[in-house]
Design a protein around this motif. Sequence first.
Motif, PDB file in Angstrom:
ATOM      1  N   VAL A  34      10.413  -8.630   3.229  1.00 36.44           N
ATOM      2  CA  VAL A  34       9.347  -9.467   2.652  1.00 36.44           C
ATOM      3  C   VAL A  34       8.063  -9.426   3.491  1.00 36.44           C
ATOM      4  O   VAL A  34       7.189 -10.283   3.324  1.00 36.44           O
ATOM      5  CB  VAL A  34       9.827 -10.923   2.467  1.00 36.44           C
ATOM      6  CG1 VAL A  34      10.945 -10.971   1.424  1.00 36.44           C
ATOM      7  CG2 VAL A  34      10.332 -11.532   3.780  1.00 36.44           C
ATOM      8  N   GLU A  35       7.963  -8.438   4.393  1.00 37.88           N
ATOM      9  CA  GLU A  35       6.773  -8.352   5.233  1.00 37.88           C
ATOM     10  C   GLU A  35       5.537  -8.166   4.345  1.00 37.88           C
ATOM     11  O   GLU A  35       5.548  -7.345   3.421  1.00 37.88           O
ATOM     12  CB  GLU A  35       6.884  -7.200   6.240  1.00 37.88           C
ATOM     13  CG  GLU A  35       5.745  -7.238   7.269  1.00 37.88           C
ATOM     14  CD  GLU A  35       5.743  -6.081   8.265  1.00 37.88           C
ATOM     15  OE1 GLU A  35       5.121  -6.227   9.321  1.00 37.88           O
ATOM     16  OE2 GLU A  35       6.367  -5.037   7.983  1.00 37.88           O
ATOM     17  N   PHE A  36       4.506  -8.904   4.651  1.00 37.71           N
ATOM     18  CA  PHE A  36       3.218  -8.893   3.948  1.00 37.71           C
ATOM     19  C   PHE A  36       3.260  -9.532   2.561  1.00 37.71           C
ATOM     20  O   PHE A  36       2.308  -9.444   1.796  1.00 37.71           O
ATOM     21  CB  PHE A  36       2.603  -7.477   3.861  1.00 37.71           C
ATOM     22  CG  PHE A  36       2.404  -6.843   5.207  1.00 37.71           C
ATOM     23  CD1 PHE A  36       1.871  -7.580   6.261  1.00 37.71           C
ATOM     24  CD2 PHE A  36       2.750  -5.517   5.436  1.00 37.71           C
ATOM     25  CE1 PHE A  36       1.687  -7.011   7.519  1.00 37.71           C
ATOM     26  CE2 PHE A  36       2.570  -4.940   6.690  1.00 37.71           C
ATOM     27  CZ  PHE A  36       2.036  -5.682   7.729  1.00 37.71           C
ATOM     28  N   ASP A  67       9.930  -1.417  14.092  1.00 34.88           N
ATOM     29  CA  ASP A  67       9.417  -1.223  15.461  1.00 34.88           C
ATOM     30  C   ASP A  67       9.787  -2.363  16.421  1.00 34.88           C
ATOM     31  O   ASP A  67       9.941  -2.127  17.617  1.00 34.88           O
ATOM     32  CB  ASP A  67       7.896  -1.003  15.458  1.00 34.88           C
ATOM     33  CG  ASP A  67       7.100  -2.115  14.784  1.00 34.88           C
ATOM     34  OD1 ASP A  67       7.691  -2.988  14.118  1.00 34.88           O
ATOM     35  OD2 ASP A  67       5.858  -2.108  14.930  1.00 34.88           O
ATOM     36  N   ASP A  68       9.912  -3.576  15.894  1.00 33.14           N
ATOM     37  CA  ASP A  68      10.232  -4.706  16.760  1.00 33.14           C
ATOM     38  C   ASP A  68      11.526  -4.436  17.544  1.00 33.14           C
ATOM     39  O   ASP A  68      11.599  -4.665  18.748  1.00 33.14           O
ATOM     40  CB  ASP A  68      10.394  -5.977  15.914  1.00 33.14           C
ATOM     41  CG  ASP A  68       9.230  -6.154  14.951  1.00 33.14           C
ATOM     42  OD1 ASP A  68       8.422  -7.046  15.149  1.00 33.14           O
ATOM     43  OD2 ASP A  68       9.118  -5.347  13.989  1.00 33.14           O
ATOM     44  N   THR A  69      12.526  -3.947  16.842  1.00 33.62           N
ATOM     45  CA  THR A  69      13.817  -3.656  17.476  1.00 33.62           C
ATOM     46  C   THR A  69      13.798  -2.307  18.192  1.00 33.62           C
ATOM     47  O   THR A  69      14.293  -2.202  19.324  1.00 33.62           O
ATOM     48  CB  THR A  69      14.946  -3.651  16.422  1.00 33.62           C
ATOM     49  OG1 THR A  69      14.905  -4.880  15.707  1.00 33.62           O
ATOM     50  CG2 THR A  69      16.308  -3.491  17.070  1.00 33.62           C
ATOM     51  N   GLY A 253       4.269 -13.059   5.261  1.00 33.60           N
ATOM     52  CA  GLY A 253       3.363 -12.520   6.278  1.00 33.60           C
ATOM     53  C   GLY A 253       4.061 -11.490   7.150  1.00 33.60           C
ATOM     54  O   GLY A 253       4.803 -10.641   6.651  1.00 33.60           O
ATOM     55  N   ASP A 254       3.855 -11.604   8.449  1.00 32.60           N
ATOM     56  CA  ASP A 254       4.482 -10.647   9.377  1.00 32.60           C
ATOM     57  C   ASP A 254       5.926 -11.052   9.623  1.00 32.60           C
ATOM     58  O   ASP A 254       6.335 -11.361  10.743  1.00 32.60           O
ATOM     59  CB  ASP A 254       3.677 -10.597  10.683  1.00 32.60           C
ATOM     60  CG  ASP A 254       4.048  -9.384  11.520  1.00 32.60           C
ATOM     61  OD1 ASP A 254       4.901  -8.586  11.065  1.00 32.60           O
ATOM     62  OD2 ASP A 254       3.499  -9.227  12.621  1.00 32.60           O
ATOM     63  N   ALA A 255       6.696 -11.021   8.544  1.00 31.25           N
ATOM     64  CA  ALA A 255       8.023 -11.652   8.541  1.00 31.25           C
ATOM     65  C   ALA A 255       9.051 -10.910   9.383  1.00 31.25           C
ATOM     66  O   ALA A 255       9.992 -11.525   9.887  1.00 31.25           O
ATOM     67  CB  ALA A 255       8.531 -11.791   7.109  1.00 31.25           C
ATOM     68  N   ASP A 256       8.904  -9.587   9.537  1.00 28.80           N
ATOM     69  CA  ASP A 256       9.882  -8.883  10.381  1.00 28.80           C
ATOM     70  C   ASP A 256       9.712  -9.314  11.835  1.00 28.80           C
ATOM     71  O   ASP A 256      10.688  -9.445  12.570  1.00 28.80           O
ATOM     72  CB  ASP A 256       9.770  -7.362  10.242  1.00 28.80           C
ATOM     73  CG  ASP A 256       8.401  -6.842  10.615  1.00 28.80           C
ATOM     74  OD1 ASP A 256       7.404  -7.551  10.385  1.00 28.80           O
ATOM     75  OD2 ASP A 256       8.317  -5.727  11.162  1.00 28.80           O
ATOM     76  N   THR A 257       8.460  -9.570  12.213  1.00 32.21           N
ATOM     77  CA  THR A 257       8.200  -9.918  13.611  1.00 32.21           C
ATOM     78  C   THR A 257       8.488 -11.389  13.906  1.00 32.21           C
ATOM     79  O   THR A 257       9.079 -11.711  14.942  1.00 32.21           O
ATOM     80  CB  THR A 257       6.750  -9.539  13.975  1.00 32.21           C
ATOM     81  OG1 THR A 257       6.595  -8.144  13.697  1.00 32.21           O
ATOM     82  CG2 THR A 257       6.443  -9.811  15.431  1.00 32.21           C
ATOM     83  N   THR A 258       8.120 -12.286  12.991  1.00 31.52           N
ATOM     84  CA  THR A 258       8.511 -13.690  13.193  1.00 31.52           C
ATOM     85  C   THR A 258      10.038 -13.787  13.160  1.00 31.52           C
ATOM     86  O   THR A 258      10.631 -14.533  13.937  1.00 31.52           O
ATOM     87  CB  THR A 258       7.912 -14.630  12.124  1.00 31.52           C
ATOM     88  OG1 THR A 258       8.311 -14.183  10.826  1.00 31.52           O
ATOM     89  CG2 THR A 258       6.396 -14.692  12.211  1.00 31.52           C
TER      90      THR A 258
END
Length: 300
Positions: A34-36, A67-69, A253-258
């Motif tokens: 759901v990013e963005f 990329d976060d992981t 929003g930046d859901a993968d990172t949050t």
Amino acid sequence: MTPRLLTYVEMNTSDRAIAAYLGLAIGDALGATVEFMTPREIVAKYGVHDKLIGGGWLHLKPGQVTDDTTMSLALGTSILKAGKVDAHAAAQAFDDWMRGKPVDIGNTVRRNLLQFRKTGNPEAPYSDHDAGNGAAMRVLPVALATFGQSEDDVRAACRAQAHTTHHCALSDAACECLVLMVQDALRGASKNDLLHKHAHPLALQHPLFKFRAIKPAANPSGYIADTMPAVFQSFFDTDDLHDCLIDVVNRGGDADTTGAIAGMMAGALYGTESIPNDWLKELDADTRTLCEMQAQALLG
Ligand code: MN
Ligand code: MN
């Protein structure tokens, strides 16, 4: 080598470290779908988004991370090889990671790694504009590798890691706060301890990170001052890892990172027992193995 019996505290710490790494990866994979998207778009498409189904703008496989992981894992590998958090080793590891054509990469990360490739200097030039969440999303290996060190040494390691791509006071404040919070959670601190010792002082020092007496943070951008209030609201207003991650990724929003940052904190606080089995099974199997191995190796 004779196996040594682990004390209860050590066992607990290692379980929390593994859960933090798995929480990071699961939050990343869950949020990436759901990013963005806006919360309204998420409701229209999924109701409540709560499964590791992949897709999203990156067209991921179910359970695939971003990329976060993968930057966290690259950093962790560099720390294990160098035997410490080393700026040059970290920058080199990130540059190698970038050459491997990752599924996603932040603009600040790319720009400053290209600069490193040219100059060999692992410290990006200072810029208040480099206040994205790209350094904060990958702090976990530093928290694990410097566990038990003095606060000054922990903060220095945080900055060495972060400045390879994000050399910015606001990013530093977030990175250092997250690492110290995770370390206290590994020691068994309560959520209330983390709130009063770390989150409130951060918001006092940098009012941009205020997360109380403001509107619920929705559709957070990649700006670290958008990321932290969303993560803090979800983390402090829920009581387990499942609810925390559902709450934060459905903000869009930046859901993968949050998701990654909240998952790291929730894992460290609640331990492996708190991770839903479905999510563990759905997480990419190789990623799961790497996270579990690195968590233990970094803790030493
Ligand atoms: Mn990502
Ligand atoms: Mn992201």
